[in-house]
Scaffold this motif. Structure first.
Motif, PDB file in Angstrom:
ATOM      1  N   THR A  12       0.827  -1.208   0.000  1.00 27.75           N
ATOM      2  CA  THR A  12       0.000   0.000   0.000  1.00 27.75           C
ATOM      3  C   THR A  12       0.860   1.256   0.000  1.00 27.75           C
ATOM      4  O   THR A  12       0.591   2.217  -0.737  1.00 27.75           O
ATOM      5  CB  THR A  12      -0.931   0.000   1.220  1.00 27.75           C
ATOM      6  OG1 THR A  12      -1.690  -1.213   1.243  1.00 27.75           O
ATOM      7  CG2 THR A  12      -1.881   1.179   1.167  1.00 27.75           C
ATOM      8  N   THR A  15       2.413   1.815  -3.443  1.00 24.29           N
ATOM      9  CA  THR A  15       1.456   2.351  -4.414  1.00 24.29           C
ATOM     10  C   THR A  15       1.216   3.837  -4.191  1.00 24.29           C
ATOM     11  O   THR A  15       1.254   4.642  -5.133  1.00 24.29           O
ATOM     12  CB  THR A  15       0.127   1.589  -4.316  1.00 24.29           C
ATOM     13  OG1 THR A  15       0.360   0.190  -4.522  1.00 24.29           O
ATOM     14  CG2 THR A  15      -0.857   2.092  -5.354  1.00 24.29           C
ATOM     15  N   ILE A  16       0.976   4.225  -2.943  1.00 22.26           N
ATOM     16  CA  ILE A  16       0.710   5.631  -2.632  1.00 22.26           C
ATOM     17  C   ILE A  16       1.928   6.495  -2.941  1.00 22.26           C
ATOM     18  O   ILE A  16       1.809   7.607  -3.483  1.00 22.26           O
ATOM     19  CB  ILE A  16       0.295   5.772  -1.156  1.00 22.26           C
ATOM     20  CG1 ILE A  16      -1.030   5.043  -0.909  1.00 22.26           C
ATOM     21  CG2 ILE A  16       0.172   7.239  -0.760  1.00 22.26           C
ATOM     22  CD1 ILE A  16      -1.456   5.018   0.539  1.00 22.26           C
ATOM     23  N   ALA A 112       3.028   0.599  -9.849  1.00 18.79           N
ATOM     24  CA  ALA A 112       1.888   0.926  -8.992  1.00 18.79           C
ATOM     25  C   ALA A 112       0.710  -0.004  -9.268  1.00 18.79           C
ATOM     26  O   ALA A 112       0.002  -0.414  -8.337  1.00 18.79           O
ATOM     27  CB  ALA A 112       1.475   2.379  -9.207  1.00 18.79           C
ATOM     28  N   THR A 115       1.640  -3.439  -7.579  1.00 25.34           N
ATOM     29  CA  THR A 115       1.564  -3.425  -6.119  1.00 25.34           C
ATOM     30  C   THR A 115       0.128  -3.252  -5.632  1.00 25.34           C
ATOM     31  O   THR A 115      -0.269  -3.858  -4.626  1.00 25.34           O
ATOM     32  CB  THR A 115       2.444  -2.307  -5.545  1.00 25.34           C
ATOM     33  OG1 THR A 115       2.092  -1.050  -6.153  1.00 25.34           O
ATOM     34  CG2 THR A 115       3.914  -2.590  -5.810  1.00 25.34           C
ATOM     35  N   SER A 116      -0.662  -2.440  -6.331  1.00 27.09           N
ATOM     36  CA  SER A 116      -2.058  -2.268  -5.913  1.00 27.09           C
ATOM     37  C   SER A 116      -2.851  -3.557  -6.114  1.00 27.09           C
ATOM     38  O   SER A 116      -3.694  -3.912  -5.278  1.00 27.09           O
ATOM     39  CB  SER A 116      -2.704  -1.117  -6.690  1.00 27.09           C
ATOM     40  OG  SER A 116      -2.686  -1.375  -8.092  1.00 27.09           O
ATOM     41  N   ALA A 119      -1.877  -5.869  -3.348  1.00 32.70           N
ATOM     42  CA  ALA A 119      -2.480  -5.431  -2.086  1.00 32.70           C
ATOM     43  C   ALA A 119      -3.956  -5.811  -2.025  1.00 32.70           C
ATOM     44  O   ALA A 119      -4.446  -6.278  -0.987  1.00 32.70           O
ATOM     45  CB  ALA A 119      -2.308  -3.925  -1.922  1.00 32.70           C
ATOM     46  N   LEU A 120      -4.677  -5.624  -3.117  1.00 29.68           N
ATOM     47  CA  LEU A 120      -6.100  -5.973  -3.138  1.00 29.68           C
ATOM     48  C   LEU A 120      -6.306  -7.473  -2.958  1.00 29.68           C
ATOM     49  O   LEU A 120      -7.217  -7.903  -2.235  1.00 29.68           O
ATOM     50  CB  LEU A 120      -6.730  -5.501  -4.451  1.00 29.68           C
ATOM     51  CG  LEU A 120      -6.866  -3.983  -4.620  1.00 29.68           C
ATOM     52  CD1 LEU A 120      -7.401  -3.647  -6.009  1.00 29.68           C
ATOM     53  CD2 LEU A 120      -7.772  -3.399  -3.547  1.00 29.68           C
TER      54      LEU A 120
END
Length: 205
Positions: A12, A15-16, A112, A115-116, A119-120
């Motif tokens: 997370t 990604t941010i 991104a 990684t997102s 994460a999901l």
């Protein structure tokens, strides 16, 4: 569980961070990319060696890669059309059409996106009470679990067969999320959950 929370935090945060770094320069690079793409579409050389070739549809990530490569041709054309190289100044790689920021943003957006997605998937598994082992390994008869003994120093334990479609760790979405958030971000492996599960299985045998 601690390692999963740490891994999800890393994904997370990555990604941010990537998105936050791209946002300030995205508008400028987007305008340069539009100009580069237009120059590439109007250039005969680019059509002969890329746009009108069959391999432009399959060579780089299929049809999706056709446009970034064509835009890269356009950046080369814009640089060649400048009578003199731009004078160096702070931020000139962003203010002037430059291929490097364009490529960096493409790579960063791919990172991104990866990684997102990870994460999901990790959050979904956590809410369903699934471990990485459960998601990767399945068997028609069920899953074998080794439950360690009560003593942390002992390597003894018992093996139990969990039938298919029964998730030992699923306590409902809310409880699963609370359990994930209650774990320390960094810390030793807690055997409390394993011991509780072991006692429950021994009672039901």
């Amino acid at each position: 569980m601690e390692s999963r929370r740490l891994f999800l935090t890393f994904l997370t945060t990555a990604t941010i961070t990537v998105v936050a770094l791209i946002v300030p320069i995205f508008h400028v690079v987007w305008q340069h990319s539009k100009n580069a793409l237009e120059a590439s579409l109007q250039d005969e050389f680019a059509h002969v060696y890329w746009w009108d070739r069959w391999y432009s549809w399959v060579l780089v990530a299929g049809p999706l890669g056709r446009w970034p490569v064509g835009t890269a041709f356009g950046y080369h054309l814009l640089a060649a059309r400048q009578p003199t190289p731009p004078e160096w100044h702070m931020g000139y790689m962003i203010s002037e059409p430059n291929l490097t920021p364009f490529l960096m943003i493409i790579i960063a957006l791919g990172l991104a996106l990866f990684t997102s997605a990870m994460a999901l998937l990790g959050i979904r598994d956590s809410l369903q009470g699934k471990t990485t082992f459960d998601r990767m390994i399945t068997h028609p008869r069920g899953t074998l679990y080794w439950i360690p003994a009560t003593s942390q120093r002992s390597q003894a334990g018992s093996v139990f067969l969990c039938p298919v479609n029964i998730n030992l760790y699923d306590s409902g979405y809310q409880r699963n999320w609370e359990d994930l958030m209650a774990r320390p971000l960094l810390g030793p492996m807690d055997l409390e959950r394993w011991l509780h599960l072991s006692q429950a299985l021994r009672i039901t045998r």
